[in-house]
Design a protein around this motif. Structure first.
Motif, PDB file in Angstrom:
ATOM      1  N   PRO A 229       0.824  -1.217   0.000  1.00 18.50           N
ATOM      2  CA  PRO A 229       0.000   0.000   0.000  1.00 18.50           C
ATOM      3  C   PRO A 229       0.860   1.269   0.000  1.00 18.50           C
ATOM      4  CG  PRO A 229      -0.024  -1.031   2.166  1.00 18.50           C
ATOM      5  CD  PRO A 229       0.711  -1.975   1.265  1.00 18.50           C
ATOM      6  N   TYR A 230       0.374   2.308  -0.647  1.00 17.42           N
ATOM      7  CA  TYR A 230       1.137   3.551  -0.754  1.00 17.42           C
ATOM      8  C   TYR A 230       0.170   4.718  -0.937  1.00 17.42           C
ATOM      9  CZ  TYR A 230      -0.058   3.375  -5.673  1.00 17.42           C
ATOM     10  OH  TYR A 230      -0.784   3.342  -6.837  1.00 17.42           O
ATOM     11  N   LEU A 231       0.686   5.917  -0.718  1.00 19.85           N
ATOM     12  CA  LEU A 231      -0.007   7.145  -1.107  1.00 19.85           C
ATOM     13  C   LEU A 231       0.989   7.968  -1.907  1.00 19.85           C
ATOM     14  CD1 LEU A 231      -2.418   9.175  -0.894  1.00 19.85           C
ATOM     15  CD2 LEU A 231      -1.252  10.136   1.110  1.00 19.85           C
ATOM     16  N   ILE A 232       0.521   8.563  -3.009  1.00 17.83           N
ATOM     17  CA  ILE A 232       1.376   9.411  -3.819  1.00 17.83           C
ATOM     18  C   ILE A 232       0.818  10.827  -3.794  1.00 17.83           C
ATOM     19  CG2 ILE A 232       0.156   8.654  -5.913  1.00 17.83           C
ATOM     20  CD1 ILE A 232       2.800   9.065  -7.447  1.00 17.83           C
ATOM     21  N   VAL A 233       1.664  11.797  -3.453  1.00 17.81           N
ATOM     22  CA  VAL A 233       1.234  13.195  -3.395  1.00 17.81           C
ATOM     23  C   VAL A 233       1.973  13.996  -4.464  1.00 17.81           C
ATOM     24  CG1 VAL A 233       0.620  13.125  -0.950  1.00 17.81           C
ATOM     25  CG2 VAL A 233       2.938  13.792  -1.615  1.00 17.81           C
ATOM     26  N   GLU A 234       1.319  15.013  -4.969  1.00 13.25           N
ATOM     27  CA  GLU A 234       1.859  15.835  -6.062  1.00 13.25           C
ATOM     28  C   GLU A 234       1.467  17.293  -5.820  1.00 13.25           C
ATOM     29  OE1 GLU A 234       3.231  17.778  -9.056  1.00 13.25           O
ATOM     30  OE2 GLU A 234       3.740  15.641  -8.944  1.00 13.25           O
ATOM     31  N   ARG A 235       2.437  18.189  -5.898  1.00  9.56           N
ATOM     32  CA  ARG A 235       2.161  19.596  -5.599  1.00  9.56           C
ATOM     33  C   ARG A 235       1.331  20.284  -6.687  1.00  9.56           C
ATOM     34  NH1 ARG A 235       8.092  22.512  -6.425  1.00  9.56           N
ATOM     35  NH2 ARG A 235       8.288  22.088  -8.662  1.00  9.56           N
ATOM     36  N   GLU A 236       1.447  19.798  -7.941  1.00  7.53           N
ATOM     37  CA  GLU A 236       0.684  20.403  -9.036  1.00  7.53           C
ATOM     38  C   GLU A 236      -0.720  19.785  -9.110  1.00  7.53           C
ATOM     39  OE1 GLU A 236       1.848  22.935 -10.471  1.00  7.53           O
ATOM     40  OE2 GLU A 236       3.978  22.820  -9.993  1.00  7.53           O
ATOM     41  N   ASP A 237      -1.511  20.245 -10.094  1.00  5.53           N
ATOM     42  CA  ASP A 237      -2.892  19.766 -10.201  1.00  5.53           C
ATOM     43  C   ASP A 237      -3.053  18.611 -11.178  1.00  5.53           C
ATOM     44  OD1 ASP A 237      -2.443  21.068 -12.570  1.00  5.53           O
ATOM     45  OD2 ASP A 237      -4.158  22.438 -12.420  1.00  5.53           O
ATOM     46  N   CYS A 238      -1.929  17.980 -11.549  1.00  8.21           N
ATOM     47  CA  CYS A 238      -1.963  16.876 -12.502  1.00  8.21           C
ATOM     48  C   CYS A 238      -0.691  16.051 -12.348  1.00  8.21           C
ATOM     49  CB  CYS A 238      -2.058  17.407 -13.937  1.00  8.21           C
ATOM     50  SG  CYS A 238      -0.612  18.386 -14.395  1.00  8.21           S
ATOM     51  N   SER A 239      -0.684  14.887 -12.969  1.00 11.07           N
ATOM     52  CA  SER A 239       0.541  14.095 -13.023  1.00 11.07           C
ATOM     53  C   SER A 239       1.410  14.591 -14.177  1.00 11.07           C
ATOM     54  CB  SER A 239       0.214  12.608 -13.212  1.00 11.07           C
ATOM     55  OG  SER A 239      -0.506  12.420 -14.417  1.00 11.07           O
ATOM     56  N   ALA A 240       2.710  14.285 -14.109  1.00 14.22           N
ATOM     57  CA  ALA A 240       3.656  14.637 -15.185  1.00 14.22           C
ATOM     58  C   ALA A 240       3.562  16.114 -15.560  1.00 14.22           C
ATOM     59  CB  ALA A 240       3.425  13.748 -16.402  1.00 14.22           C
ATOM     60  N   SER A 241       3.565  16.989 -14.570  1.00 12.51           N
ATOM     61  CA  SER A 241       3.375  18.425 -14.832  1.00 12.51           C
ATOM     62  C   SER A 241       4.513  19.014 -15.661  1.00 12.51           C
ATOM     63  CB  SER A 241       3.240  19.185 -13.507  1.00 12.51           C
ATOM     64  OG  SER A 241       4.419  19.059 -12.731  1.00 12.51           O
ATOM     65  N   LEU A 242       5.715  18.480 -15.509  1.00 14.11           N
ATOM     66  CA  LEU A 242       6.837  18.975 -16.312  1.00 14.11           C
ATOM     67  C   LEU A 242       6.543  18.796 -17.794  1.00 14.11           C
ATOM     68  CD1 LEU A 242       9.794  19.990 -16.616  1.00 14.11           C
ATOM     69  CD2 LEU A 242      10.501  17.602 -16.517  1.00 14.11           C
ATOM     70  N   TRP A 243       6.035  17.616 -18.155  1.00 10.55           N
ATOM     71  CA  TRP A 243       5.724  17.335 -19.547  1.00 10.55           C
ATOM     72  C   TRP A 243       4.535  18.152 -20.031  1.00 10.55           C
ATOM     73  CZ3 TRP A 243       8.044  14.754 -23.429  1.00 10.55           C
ATOM     74  CH2 TRP A 243       9.196  14.027 -23.098  1.00 10.55           C
ATOM     75  N   ARG A 244       3.575  18.385 -19.175  1.00  7.55           N
ATOM     76  CA  ARG A 244       2.378  19.117 -19.607  1.00  7.55           C
ATOM     77  C   ARG A 244       2.616  20.619 -19.716  1.00  7.55           C
ATOM     78  NH1 ARG A 244      -1.716  15.244 -19.086  1.00  7.55           N
ATOM     79  NH2 ARG A 244      -1.189  13.699 -17.479  1.00  7.55           N
TER      80      ARG A 244
END
Length: 377
Positions: free
Chosen positions: A27-42
């Motif tokens: 089990p895990y939790l993943i947190v992201e500061r931006e509003d989407c995944s792969a924000s660098l690419w987007r």
């Protein structure tokens, strides 16, 4: 909130680690500061960008690319792949969650992480047995200190905010940095009618993309020194002696250089030809800037309307990862652990995506981290 694994960052490194953990029922939790995944690419890549390595070297764990995927994957296609990857493995990042601090508690044997919900403005606290830093090396654009830069009258941006050369037509633009981004931006600018120059600050290998693909295949069956010699000889035959145009090869072959330092070869998109034709002008390092005038170490000076700094990134992990007297990350936010174990810290701390080997390196980190955690969980 008690957790087994907390992953910080939902880019390719975080997604790959999450997938490997889920395959092992951890089990895990993943947190992201931006509003989407792969924000660098987007949000922080230019429009024409493609993966520089062919698709067989550019997939994440347990999910190869479809047969009809282009050999060199465009930005939109790669983002579609990442979205499908996230959905396939049921990865549900908690977005808009910015980690403020993370420190290991010896008493509880947990990583105590303080985060902030940037939408609600609320504070969140996590206690995790394992902490995976998957923010990667591209947290913030790096702009070098240059005497007089603050006096520059034109537009000065980092490559992370560059999108297209359309708005630069007819303008004098200087690109600083001759890595893959710098060379491709210079090509894009020139193709859109900008008067383009580029600063080449250090020796660099320029290679056709198919030659690198061939080398990465050959190196699985023969010594890297032989493969490197073959690559350099062929590249010299294709491009000629580029030292006459201000571009010098490193003393170490392209694959060895990547393995030892993480520095990639430049995959040529046509910039080398424009340099040889004089369409893109090459300069050495900048010595100072006065207004719109840029003076170079060679003694030449030119006026420019815009400067694009393709000078790389630095990680932001050192801003929130607290390790007391143990220096687990340096001032650039990179792990202090040496290769090949750069993925492994202490007390259940892991790093994914820091070995400067692109998606292949991310895969290695994700597998290693998941296997290590499952062995002690």
């Amino acid at each position: 909130m008690e957790l087994v694994v907390l992953i910080v960052g939902a880019g390719p490194a975080g997604l790959a680690t999450a997938a490997c953990l889920s395959q092992r029922s951890i089990p895990y939790l993943i947190v992201e500061r931006e509003d989407c995944s792969a924000s660098l690419w987007r949000y922080r890549t230019y429009d024409r960008v493609k993966l520089h390595l062919s698709k067989e070297f550019s997939c994440l764990p347990y999910m190869p690319h479809e047969e009809d995927t282009p050999t060199y994957i465009p930005k939109a296609e790669f983002l579609k792949y990442l979205d499908c990857y996230r959905e396939h493995f049921g990865i549900k990042p908690r977005y808009c969650t910015s980690v403020v601090s993370a420190a290991y508690d010896e008493g509880t044997g947990r990583w105590v992480v303080a985060a902030r919900d940037t939408v609600e403005g609320t504070e969140i606290r996590y206690a995790a047995r394992f902490l995976v830093v998957a923010t990667g090396e591209n947290g913030a654009g790096r702009i070098p200190e240059i005497q007089g830069l603050e006096s520059f009258c034109g537009e000065a941006i980092h490559s992370s905010t560059y999108k297209s050369g359309r708005s630069y037509a007819g303008r004098r633009v200087l690109v600083v940095g001759a890595g893959n981004s710098g060379m491709e931006i210079a090509y894009d600018l020139a193709n859109h009618g900008a008067d383009t120059s580029i600063v080449v600050r250090s020796p660099v290998h320029i290679m056709p993309k198919e030659l690198i693909r061939l080398g990465m295949t050959f190196v699985q069956y023969m010594p890297v020194t032989i493969v490197d010699l073959f690559l350099v000889k062929l590249a010299d035959f294709i491009f000629g002696d580029l030292s006459n145009y201000g571009i010098v090869r490193p003393g170490v072959g392209p694959l060895q250089l990547k393995s030892k330092t993480g520095r990639s070869s430049v995959i040529d998109v046509g910039t080398a030809g424009l340099i040889k034709k004089g369409v893109v002008k090459v300069f050495k390092r900048i010595s100072k800037i006065t207004g719109n005038k840029v003076q170079f170490e060679c003694g030449k000076d030119c006026e420019f309307d815009a400067i694009v700094f393709a000078t790389g990134y630095k990680s932001s992990a050192n801003l929130w990862l607290k390790a007391d007297d143990k220096c687990m990350v340096n001032s650039d936010g990179r792990p202090n652990t040496c290769r090949p174990n750069i993925w492994k810290g202490e007390n259940g701390l892991y790093f994914s995506g820091f070995r400067r080997m692109g998606l292949a390196g991310i895969c290695m980190d994700a597998y290693n981290i998941a296997n290590e955690i499952v062995s002690v969980y």
